[in-house]
Design a protein around this motif. Structure first.
Motif, PDB file in Angstrom:
ATOM      1  N   GLY A 304       5.436   2.540  -5.239  1.00  0.00           N
ATOM      2  CA  GLY A 304       4.547   2.061  -4.236  1.00  0.00           C
ATOM      3  C   GLY A 304       3.189   1.925  -4.762  1.00  0.00           C
ATOM      4  N   HIS A 313      10.213  -3.230  -6.577  1.00  0.00           N
ATOM      5  CA  HIS A 313      10.676  -1.804  -6.577  1.00  0.00           C
ATOM      6  C   HIS A 313      12.256  -1.994  -7.141  1.00  0.00           C
ATOM      7  CE1 HIS A 313      12.465   2.108  -4.959  1.00  0.00           C
ATOM      8  NE2 HIS A 313      13.238   1.523  -4.096  1.00  0.00           N
ATOM      9  N   TYR A 332       5.104   9.098  -6.001  1.00  0.00           N
ATOM     10  CA  TYR A 332       4.565   7.954  -5.339  1.00  0.00           C
ATOM     11  C   TYR A 332       3.004   7.871  -5.663  1.00  0.00           C
ATOM     12  CZ  TYR A 332       3.294  10.851  -1.391  1.00  0.00           C
ATOM     13  OH  TYR A 332       2.668  11.904  -0.481  1.00  0.00           O
ATOM     14  N   TYR A 333       2.471   6.461  -5.434  1.00  0.00           N
ATOM     15  CA  TYR A 333       1.120   6.259  -5.929  1.00  0.00           C
ATOM     16  C   TYR A 333       0.181   7.245  -4.769  1.00  0.00           C
ATOM     17  CZ  TYR A 333      -3.110   3.758  -6.311  1.00  0.00           C
ATOM     18  OH  TYR A 333      -4.379   3.373  -6.369  1.00  0.00           O
ATOM     19  N   ASP A 347      -4.421  -0.576  -1.277  1.00  0.00           N
ATOM     20  CA  ASP A 347      -3.402   0.617  -1.122  1.00  0.00           C
ATOM     21  C   ASP A 347      -2.508   0.086  -0.021  1.00  0.00           C
ATOM     22  OD1 ASP A 347      -1.744   2.730  -1.493  1.00  0.00           O
ATOM     23  OD2 ASP A 347      -3.156   3.843  -0.331  1.00  0.00           O
ATOM     24  N   GLU A 351       2.823   4.891   3.668  1.00  0.00           N
ATOM     25  CA  GLU A 351       3.291   6.093   3.029  1.00  0.00           C
ATOM     26  C   GLU A 351       4.697   6.206   3.302  1.00  0.00           C
ATOM     27  OE1 GLU A 351       0.511   9.202   3.512  1.00  0.00           O
ATOM     28  OE2 GLU A 351       2.076  10.864   3.833  1.00  0.00           O
ATOM     29  N   LYS A 354       6.383   4.125   0.550  1.00  0.00           N
ATOM     30  CA  LYS A 354       6.203   4.762  -0.849  1.00  0.00           C
ATOM     31  C   LYS A 354       7.059   5.986  -0.726  1.00  0.00           C
ATOM     32  CE  LYS A 354       1.301   4.483  -1.463  1.00  0.00           C
ATOM     33  NZ  LYS A 354       0.183   5.015  -1.251  1.00  0.00           N
TER      34      LYS A 354
END
Ligand code: SAM
Ligand code: SF4
Ligand code: F3S
Length: 436
Positions: A304, A313, A332-333, A347, A351, A354
């Protein structure tokens, strides 16, 4: 009476090695180390800032310590390492339960900072000291079987997501002589496994002698013939065939390489500023496998990252299928303020997405690790016993040279023994067997 210090270490192996250096610096000043917070006069948190949840952990720990300070008013608290280096003096505003701050380059200032804190003076020592390698400080080791030896500090790369260059400053290498002498001393005193540490060991270079990492590793392996030698971390853009040949040629250098890839998508790798494509990574993997039969390869993966599409991905998943990593650290990032990505890349992966992608990455790695482990059943492997197994006192836990975790019947063996074990069963995390 001697003051008692408890150090709690968070984050990577570099921080663990630093804690051993700090212990040495403080013992030289008459402080005594204690394993328990409850009996300590001073608690030092050696911290990590690599992801947001690492910082949250520190803030929660500081909250708990504030509770303790109410009951024990004399208790001092210091926060050192990557978090204060990253947030600088702002740390004092983030928590009112801190007596002093120090960054990774200023641990020699700790005795002074503690002395001031004892007199109620709150201090911070957060300068970068580009030449500091703590040469001449003999770390006080926590273990008696395995030891870390940092060969360099800092990082000159600029991966778009990463705080490490901001927290640990410019790259600098220790002299080859100081590393080799330290390894020799460890080998003579009975250590069975030594891990050379650096954020990017391929950049190791001793300016005075022109010794690079391949030569260093070769020389280290010669002064510690009976000791397993490991190293971490290699950067895919810099790992060379000459280094891989040293690993292949030298019996005591473990046949395992940690080679963080982060993503299987060339587009992502470019945005991450990793300096190589998917294809170049795969070529390095082929070269490694050609030179070292039976080598195991592990990696780090980020799900992510900024702009990651479903297709990117899927490329990570397909790279994992293609390489079949033995093991991965998967994250996750997490946006880190001040980094290139935080400043210039949105970004934009939610979430939820991700976390879903991370779950898919973890599930795939578990499947692959499970299959690779199952293929070991029936094989006989050499295991360095490390500790008692969590499950039973009658079992020991150790690792193969290829870094596979093995749990086996104790059968009279002790931690520190090299044991020949036949593998009888496996899970995705562990091989299980009996001594031969
Ligand atoms: N120097 C090593 C390298 O280049 O591979 C790794 C250093 S970093 C301390 C360890 C791992 O943390 C990275 O390889 C990366 O996978 C992960 N990481 C770093 N920054 C991150 C971030 N902002 N969000 C999620 N994971 C991150
Ligand atoms: Fe961070 Fe990249 Fe340096 Fe590793 S190489 S420490 S990921 S900047
Ligand atoms: Fe290590 Fe965390 Fe610092 S991973 S270098 S302790 S930010």
């Amino acid at each position: 009476m001697a003051k008692k210090v408890h150090i709690r270490t968070f984050g990577c192996q570099m921080n663990q090695a630093d804690t051993e250096i700090i212990t040495s610096l403080l013992q030289d000043e008459g402080y005594v180390m204690t394993d328990s917070e409850d009996s300590a006069d001073l608690v030092i948190l050696n911290t990590c800032a690599v992801r947001e949840n690492a910082v949250e952990k520190i803030m929660n720990t500081l909250d708990n310590l504030k509770g303790m300070r109410r009951i024990r008013p004399g208790l001092l608290v210091g926060v050192i390492g990557c978090v204060p280096q990253y947030y600088r003096e702002k740390m004092f505003e983030m928590s009112d339960g801190i007596d002093f701050l120090a960054g990774p380059d200023t641990y020699r200032q700790l005795p002074l900072l503690i002395e001031n804190a004892e007199q109620g003076i709150r201090g911070a020592s957060l300068g970068f000291v580009p030449e500091e390698t703590y040469t001449g400080v003999e770390p006080v080791r926590t273990g008696s079987i395995s030891a870390f030896v940092p060969v360099m500090r800092g990082c000159n790369n600029r991966c778009a997501f990463c705080v490490v260059p901001f927290t640990r400053g410019k790259e600098r290498s220790r002299s080859a002589k100081s590393v080799i002498d330290e390894v020799e001393r460890l080998a003579v005193s009975g250590y069975k496994e030594i891990t050379l540490l650096g954020q990017n060991v391929n950049s190791y270079f001793d300016d005075d002698t022109g010794c690079g990492f391949s030569e260093l590793l070769d020389r280290v392996s010669h002064v510690a013939e009976g000791t397993r030698i490991r190293f971490t971390t290699s950067h895919p853009k810099d790992i060379s065939e000459s280094l891989v040949r040293v690993i292949a040629d030298r019996e005591n250098i473990c046949n395992t390489i940690h080679l963080p890839v982060q993503s299987g998508s060339t587009r992502m790798l470019k945005l991450m500023n990793r300096g190589h494509s998917r294809e170049e990574y795969l070529e390095k993997i082929s070269m490694i496998r050609r030179c070292i039969p039976g080598v195991t390869i592990s990696t780090d993966l980020i799900a992510g990252f900024c702009g990651e599409a479903e297709e990117d991905h899927r490329e990570t998943l397909s790279l994992m299928e293609e390489v079949r990593f033995d093991f991965s650290y998967m994250f996750y990032y997490s946006v880190r303020p001040g980094t290139y990505a935080a400043k210039h890349l949105p970004d934009d992966v939610s979430e939820k997405v991700k976390k879903r992608r991370l779950e898919e990455v973890i599930a795939l790695q578990n499947r692959i690790s499970g299959e690779l482990h199952a293929a070991e059943i029936g094989n006989v492997v050499e295991v360095l016993a490390e500790t008692k197994s969590k499950r039973s006192d009658q079992m020991l836990m150790g690792r193969t040279g290829t870094n596979r975790v093995v749990v086996f019947d104790r059968d009279g063996h002790e931690p520190g023994n090299l044991v020949t074990v036949r593998i009888l069963s496996s899970t995705s995390a562990t091989l299980i067997g009996n001594p031969e």
